[in-house]
Design an enzyme around this catalytic site. Sequence first.
Site, PDB file in Angstrom:
ATOM      1  N   GLY A   1     -57.495 -24.529 -81.453  1.00  0.00           N
ATOM      2  CA  GLY A   1     -56.703 -25.740 -81.652  1.00  0.00           C
ATOM      3  C   GLY A   1     -57.411 -26.649 -82.635  1.00  0.00           C
TER       4      GLY A   1
ATOM      5  N   GLY B   1     -57.278 -30.687 -84.389  1.00  0.00           N
ATOM      6  CA  GLY B   1     -56.717 -32.032 -84.450  1.00  0.00           C
ATOM      7  C   GLY B   1     -57.307 -32.773 -85.627  1.00  0.00           C
ATOM      8  N   GLY B   2     -56.910 -34.040 -85.736  1.00  0.00           N
ATOM      9  CA  GLY B   2     -57.372 -34.823 -86.874  1.00  0.00           C
ATOM     10  C   GLY B   2     -58.873 -35.047 -86.861  1.00  0.00           C
TER      11      GLY B   2
ATOM     12  N   VAL C   1     -61.050 -27.172 -81.704  1.00  0.00           N
ATOM     13  CA  VAL C   1     -61.446 -26.589 -80.427  1.00  0.00           C
ATOM     14  C   VAL C   1     -61.620 -25.081 -80.602  1.00  0.00           C
ATOM     15  CG1 VAL C   1     -60.839 -26.310 -77.991  1.00  0.00           C
ATOM     16  CG2 VAL C   1     -60.179 -28.385 -79.212  1.00  0.00           C
TER      17      VAL C   1
ATOM     18  N   LYS D   1     -65.330 -28.249 -78.222  1.00  0.00           N
ATOM     19  CA  LYS D   1     -64.616 -29.190 -79.085  1.00  0.00           C
ATOM     20  C   LYS D   1     -65.627 -29.748 -80.080  1.00  0.00           C
ATOM     21  CE  LYS D   1     -61.944 -33.422 -78.848  1.00  0.00           C
ATOM     22  NZ  LYS D   1     -61.227 -34.322 -77.950  1.00  0.00           N
TER      23      LYS D   1
ATOM     24  N   ASP E   1     -54.404 -42.660 -73.187  1.00  0.00           N
ATOM     25  CA  ASP E   1     -53.632 -41.761 -74.051  1.00  0.00           C
ATOM     26  C   ASP E   1     -53.150 -40.549 -73.259  1.00  0.00           C
ATOM     27  OD1 ASP E   1     -54.221 -39.968 -77.178  1.00  0.00           O
ATOM     28  OD2 ASP E   1     -52.398 -40.844 -76.330  1.00  0.00           O
TER      29      ASP E   1
END
Length: 914
Positions: A748, A750-751, A755, A769, A869
């Site tokens: 995975g 993200g910005g 991961v 991560k 969040d």
Amino acid sequence: MVFIKLSLIRLILCSLLSLHYSHLFTFSSFAFAAITANEVAENQEMEASESALLEWRESLDNQSQASLSSWTSGVSPCRWKGIVCDESISVTAINVTNLGLQGTLHTLNFSSFPKLLTLDISHNSFSGTIPQQIANLSSVSQLIMSANNFSGPIPISMMKLASLSILNLEYNKLSGSIPEEIGELQNLKSLILQWNQLSGTIPPTIGRLSNLVRVDLTENSISGTIPTSITNLTNLELLQFSNNRLSGSIPSSIGDLVNLTVFEIDDNRISGSIPSNIGNLTKLVSMVIAINMISGSIPTSIGNLVNLQFFVLYENNISGVIPSTFGNLTNLEVFSVFNNKLEGRLTPALNNITNLNIFRPAINSFTGPLPQQICLGGLLESFTAESNYFTGPVPKSLKNCSRLYRLKLNENQLTGNISDVFGVYPELDYVDLSSNNFYGHISPNWAKCPNLTSLKMSNNNLSGGIPPELGQAPNLRVLVLSSNHLTGKFPKELGNLTALLELSIGDNELSGNIPAEIAAWSGITRLELAANNLGGPVPKQVGELRKLLYLNLSKNEFTESIPSEFSQLQSLQDLDLSCNLLNGEIPAALASMQRLETLNLSHNNLSGAIPDFQNSLLNVDISNNQLEGSIPSIPAFLNASFDALKNNKGLCGKASSLVPCHTPPHDKMKRNVIMLALLLSFGALFLLLLVVGISLCIYYRRATKAKKEEDKEEKSQDHYSLWIYDGKIEYKDIIEATEGFDDKYLVGEGGTASVYKAKLPAGQIVAVKKLHAAPNEETPDSKAFSTEVKALAEIKHRNIVKSLGYCLHPRFSFLIYEFLEGGSLDKVLTDDTRATMFDWERRVKVVKGVASALYHMHHGCFPPIVHRDISSKNVLIDLDYEAHISDFGTAKILNPDSQNITAFAGTYGYSAPG
Ligand SMILES: *[C@@H]1O[C@H](CO)[C@@H](O)[C@H](O)[C@H]1NC(C)=O
Ligand SMILES: *[C@@H]1O[C@H](CO)[C@@H](O)[C@H](O)[C@H]1NC(C)=O
Ligand SMILES: *[C@@H]1O[C@H](CO)[C@@H](O)[C@H](O)[C@H]1NC(C)=O
Ligand SMILES: *[C@@H]1O[C@H](CO)[C@@H](O)[C@H](O)[C@H]1NC(C)=O
Ligand SMILES: *[C@@H]1O[C@H](CO)[C@@H](O)[C@H](O)[C@H]1NC(C)=O
Ligand SMILES: *[C@@H]1O[C@H](CO)[C@@H](O)[C@H](O)[C@H]1NC(C)=O
Ligand SMILES: *[C@@H]1O[C@H](CO)[C@@H](O)[C@H](O)[C@H]1NC(C)=O
């Protein structure tokens, strides 16, 4: 000549004597009388000279009179010290050089020396102006008045001395301008006016001095242009105009001065280009045009100057390439062109020059290789080629270049293994090889250079250890080896470098302790050991380095407390101990450093209260520790940013990001009520699940409390850069398991982080991560990362993703947590097949799980944590459809004493109200 003179005197004398003695005249008696008369006249002249000299002597100070003790009236002046007479007993030279005389020339009657050819009063302490009457020395040919304290202008009357051949007024304080009448000195060969305070311009009439051989106006304040007429002076051999304010360009007819050997116009404001007819000056030995604004390129005709020894062009705007005709300049000793706009490859012709002593192509845009035979003749002393684009290896000929004194190759693109390319240099003083692509080891031979004071090799790819032999370099003052891949221990032998002023070995892979031997570095001012793997306690001997101005031990693994001996570092201005494993209290010693301006103690385990800083601190960072209590009331703390104070146990004070220390109890209660209400209303959404939550929570609270105590102990040892998980997993295990974070393990992205799925040596599957940015960069991403680490370290719950460990390392920072096969809730919901399988029973299970986790975070933990969040992306599912909340990057750990009104964080539409 003598006859004419005699007959003239005879005529005069006859008329005087004939009255009484005419009857006695015979030829012989006539001759006798005539000579006697001549002597009388000469005696009169001598008497005048004698009394003029005595009068002058009388006007000088006592010490000067003592120096001239031979000047007494009983003895003929021709036998006095410094006085020379001709056969006819006239004074032809007064030479009183270097006798320590003090006084002026105003008491010397110049008209008493009609036959004087030489006046040399140099190297004394005469002062005052040069008298106009000096023009009465009608025969003088050499006027040497250098190295005195004469002031005022050069008298115009002096320009009437038609016989003057040498005028030397150097090293005085003469001011005003060079008289235009200078052109009248038709016999002048040497005009030496250097080191005065002359201003104005060079009169074009100088072009009439057709006999001039040498003109030296160095170090005055002369402005205007170099008159073109000067190129009429075809006998000129030395033209020295350095250190003035001359502007304009080099006269285009400079090529006419075919006898010129020395052409020195450095340090002026001369512009334009070098005329190509400079190649006509085939006798030229020295061409010094440095520090001007000369542009254009070096003419190829330069190759005609086969006698050239000094080619000094530095600090101009000269562009283009070095002409290949340089191969002709086999007498060249100095090639200094640094700080120009030269480019291209250096001509291989430079390899043919055997007398080269100074070679400075530095600070240009040269490309290609360095001349491999640059030390062909073995005479090279200074080789500075820094700040260019040179490629390829270090010149081979340097190995046996035994006179080498200074070597600067830094800031190029040089390559090659430098383990063995340098030799042993008895005179070497300064070496800088920094910022290249060199690899290999640091040679122990450097230590055999007895006069080496600076060795800089930072920013390369050097490997291996720091040779312990370096400790034997007796004069080493600066050792800069930072940003390489050096490994091994910090050699204790370096403690022998008693002359050390600077040691920078940061950003390497050095390990072990700082040896106690460093105490011998009594003069060191800069010590930079950051970003290594150094560990153990900071030795108390650091406190003995009392001259330190800068100390950086950050990003290592130093343990225990900051030694109280730091109180002796009274010169220290900049202290960085951040990102270590330091614990205990901040010693009062730090607060007593009077010169301290910048202090960074962040990312340690420091606890307790902050001592009362009263010093000159300007910048402070104490974030990410366990500090509590009030901050000192000095601007550095009061004006510190939120980031510089955050993540401590409980700080208070007048900084904008903190709560005041003595809040009235009334206010505090009110705030607590508001907070409670907020939390309750949030919790009410999940009222149905409360009972389940409470029972779960009681269970976990006990379990986690016990675990937390354990973890805390472990953490205090191993907080930074390595592990909590079973105490055993190492940084390198993760790197190996992911093959250095290879994309094939990516699950995975993200910005801010990616991961990875990693299988550890023991068989467990974990999620790693990894943050994109390095943790030491103070980006919002790295802040989020620290928050996440901190939040996850605080909480343990069945429905919160289990943190297995983390690593804050200068290269990679990452967080390890249990790997959940089910993926994130949003993936499940958006995948049609999986969404069908995700039935109501399972959905309720997930909701319960999330609620339970939230309840635990808000009420089960102290201090409470708000995730801020919660979204389907951040809820992970295991194979049993148990929910696990993840991604605590925007979480907030509530300080029960703070207002917690902060900027919005989280995903819009999902974040918790309030
Ligand atoms: C004056 O005397 C010194 C030695 O005393 C000598 O070196 C110098 O050349 C003399 N000056 C001149 C102009 O001859
Ligand atoms: C220099 O010489 C040229 C002729 O060669 C002459 O015309 C000119 O007047 C001279 N300049 C000076 C200043 O003497
Ligand atoms: C150059 O100097 C030599 C003697 O050194 C002299 O004979 C010759 O005339 C000079 N050249 C010119 C053009 O004046
Ligand atoms: C002086 O240089 C110019 C240009 O480089 C050349 O044309 C001329 O022939 C040279 N004169 C002499 C006397 O060498
Ligand atoms: C200088 O070098 C050039 C080419 O490299 C050559 O043609 C010329 O003859 C040389 N001049 C002298 C004086 O050696
Ligand atoms: C170097 O010198 C040799 C002989 O002295 C000569 O043959 C060669 O052409 C020269 N190289 C350059 C580049 O000038
Ligand atoms: C080393 O430096 C000292 C003084 O700085 C000097 O006297 C000595 O000659 C130098 N040694 C060598 C071998 O150059």
